[in-house]
Design an enzyme around this catalytic site. Sequence first.
Site, short mmCIF file in Angstrom:
data_model
loop_
_atom_site.label_atom_id
_atom_site.label_comp_id
_atom_site.label_asym_id
_atom_site.label_seq_id
_atom_site.Cartn_x
_atom_site.Cartn_y
_atom_site.Cartn_z
N LYS A 194 0.39 5.15 -6.18
CA LYS A 194 -0.55 5.12 -7.31
C LYS A 194 -1.44 6.36 -7.30
O LYS A 194 -1.63 7.02 -8.32
CB LYS A 194 -1.38 3.83 -7.23
N GLU A 203 -6.24 1.47 -13.81
CA GLU A 203 -5.67 2.67 -13.17
C GLU A 203 -4.41 3.13 -13.90
O GLU A 203 -4.24 4.32 -14.21
CB GLU A 203 -5.38 2.39 -11.69
N CYS A 230 -1.26 1.55 -3.28
CA CYS A 230 -2.29 2.60 -3.16
C CYS A 230 -1.75 4.02 -3.13
O CYS A 230 -2.23 4.89 -3.87
CB CYS A 230 -3.11 2.39 -1.89
N CYS A 248 0.82 -1.21 0.00
CA CYS A 248 0.00 0.00 0.00
C CYS A 248 0.85 1.26 0.00
O CYS A 248 0.67 2.15 -0.83
CB CYS A 248 -0.93 -0.01 1.22
P1 NDP Z 1 -7.47 -8.10 -10.72
O1 NDP Z 1 -7.77 -9.42 -10.16
O2 NDP Z 1 -8.28 -6.93 -10.34
O3 NDP Z 1 -7.46 -8.18 -12.31
C1 NDP Z 1 -6.69 -9.10 -12.99
C2 NDP Z 1 -6.97 -8.93 -14.46
O4 NDP Z 1 -6.04 -9.71 -15.20
C3 NDP Z 1 -8.36 -9.39 -14.85
O5 NDP Z 1 -8.87 -8.51 -15.79
C4 NDP Z 1 -8.11 -10.77 -15.45
O6 NDP Z 1 -9.00 -11.09 -16.48
C5 NDP Z 1 -6.75 -10.58 -16.06
N1 NDP Z 1 -5.99 -11.83 -16.10
C6 NDP Z 1 -5.87 -12.74 -15.13
N2 NDP Z 1 -5.09 -13.75 -15.53
C7 NDP Z 1 -4.72 -13.49 -16.79
C8 NDP Z 1 -3.95 -14.18 -17.74
N3 NDP Z 1 -3.40 -15.35 -17.46
N4 NDP Z 1 -3.77 -13.62 -18.96
C9 NDP Z 1 -4.34 -12.42 -19.25
N5 NDP Z 1 -5.11 -11.72 -18.38
C10 NDP Z 1 -5.30 -12.25 -17.17
O7 NDP Z 1 -5.91 -7.88 -10.38
P2 NDP Z 1 -5.06 -6.57 -10.22
O8 NDP Z 1 -3.66 -7.00 -10.31
O9 NDP Z 1 -5.56 -5.50 -11.12
O10 NDP Z 1 -5.36 -6.14 -8.73
C11 NDP Z 1 -5.15 -7.08 -7.67
C12 NDP Z 1 -5.98 -6.71 -6.49
O11 NDP Z 1 -5.41 -5.59 -5.86
C13 NDP Z 1 -7.39 -6.31 -6.82
O12 NDP Z 1 -8.25 -7.41 -6.79
C14 NDP Z 1 -7.75 -5.31 -5.79
O13 NDP Z 1 -8.39 -5.94 -4.72
C15 NDP Z 1 -6.40 -4.76 -5.34
N6 NDP Z 1 -6.22 -3.40 -5.87
C16 NDP Z 1 -7.07 -2.42 -5.42
C17 NDP Z 1 -6.95 -1.14 -5.88
C18 NDP Z 1 -7.90 -0.11 -5.38
O14 NDP Z 1 -8.50 -0.32 -4.34
N7 NDP Z 1 -8.08 1.00 -6.08
C19 NDP Z 1 -5.92 -0.76 -6.85
C20 NDP Z 1 -5.10 -1.86 -7.27
C21 NDP Z 1 -5.26 -3.12 -6.79
P3 NDP Z 1 -10.46 -11.72 -16.20
O15 NDP Z 1 -11.34 -10.58 -15.81
O16 NDP Z 1 -10.82 -12.29 -17.52
O17 NDP Z 1 -10.28 -12.74 -15.16
#
Ligand code: NDP
Length: 466
Positions: free
Chosen positions: A51, A188, A48, A43
């Site tokens: 970012k 983001e 967070c 974070c």
């Molecule tokens: P997310 O789980 O939010 O998103 C992952 C994305 O990657 C999805 O769109 C998924 O697609 C795609 N994906 C997964 N596996 C593959 C693959 N093998 N090949 C291609 N695409 C793939 O992960 P993030 O890393 O964005 O964030 C992680 C966590 O961190 C979030 O869940 C959130 O809780 C937290 N976070 C919170 C923030 C905030 O509060 N503002 C900011 C940043 C992170 P599909 O949809 O098809 O599964």
Amino acid sequence: MAKFDYDLFVIGGGSGGVRASRMAAMSGARVALAEEYRMGGTCVIRGCIPKKLFVYASQFGEEFHDAEGYGWSVGERRFDWPTLIANKDKEIARLEGLYRKNVEAAGVTIFGDRAVFEDPHTILLLNEGRRVTAQTILIATGNRPTREMGTTHIVPGADLCITSDEAFHLEKLPGRILIAGGGYVALEFAHIFHGLGAAVSLVYRGEKPLRGFDEDLRDALMASMARRKLNILLGCEFTGIEKRGRCLHAETNKGATIECDQVMLAIGRAPNTMALHVDKAGVRLGRKGEIVVNEYSRTSAPHIYAIGDVTDRIQLTPVAIHEAMCFVKTVYEGVPTSPDHDLVPSAVFTTPELATVGMTEMKALGLGHSIDVYKSTFKPLKHTMTGTDERSLFKLVVDAKSGRVLGCHIFGWGAAEIVQAAAIAIRMGAKKSDFDATIALHPTAAEELVTMRMKSYSKAPPESVS
Ligand code: NDP
């Protein structure tokens, strides 16, 4: 003499570990904490906070444009990436110092070292080669960006890509960047880099980014990205990435080869359990490598607990902090307390942002609610004079029978600030009639929440459809 060196040993100095160690120490426990990198965790150090600072930086360009409608002449605009990075680093160092100071002030011993399990009660500090024992151990090691692209195999060239970790320390702003993913981080950073002047393409394997979010918010975001000429490649995945000279060439499943300066992977995060040797302590891991815990954050070893992202429940800082507080109540205050993972608000800090709390339509229907939906789309007052064709969307999902507000979803400027306040009312069980009875604060965007009188539509859960 005490049987163990410490009452509690916390592995990981992120939001969860810091809060748990401080509160446990303040309740009288002898506490130590190991952090191999910098205090503050994802974070503060690479999530967070930096970012959000980047988000602010990325929004000035539009604000300079908007200012002209209000009579301001904005001179030459120039953005200097090294200045942003240096100022961000300074602020992060300040916050890190505060974290360390607060932990030490609570009487916690900090080891700047990598901790691994040697046996159920013994931790080995790898650099120092020192062993310490503890009665209770808390794993709060968080998670890290994954590079495992592709559904069947690791895509060649993944090591040439950056993740959000590296994005905070790039030497220069990339001119052209491809971002893989359709979740929080991908969206983001797509907006951040776009706002700072890079040519961004978002490469997402699905039909529409932000799977699981309210459909109207997803549509509103897509429309807003299209207006901003932010390129989105849907149904698209990388099949390989190659370095040719100074550029990267990314091949996609659509047969295209795209040249760019950076490829960023934002395809999810993996729990930090590798090389922790939890097997030596009898701690069970789940399918993704996450630590399996019960409702009290207790692992399969009764004296070992885990909180935060390493447990892969809800990956959000305030949730990790809440889990830490529940852990301390359970173990050190004698009040068994399970974390409450219901009604957790969250926001995606795109430009503008979207924020949400409670149930989507689909979730509410899936749980058997008949729902009334109230929706309002409007041009924010500010943009009536800027020439910017921006629209905000407010939406309430209401249980038709009881009138209780089940969910609130907002796309637009200030969405996160508004949803945080709405979350209090929704948590207290507010009904639509309570929203209606609340006098508007005029002129604001938030007043829309209390002025949506006309139901947009109703829906019944599938099983009750005759
Ligand atoms: P997310 O789980 O939010 O998103 C992952 C994305 O990657 C999805 O769109 C998924 O697609 C795609 N994906 C997964 N596996 C593959 C693959 N093998 N090949 C291609 N695409 C793939 O992960 P993030 O890393 O964005 O964030 C992680 C966590 O961190 C979030 O869940 C959130 O809780 C937290 N976070 C919170 C923030 C905030 O509060 N503002 C900011 C940043 C992170 P599909 O949809 O098809 O599964």
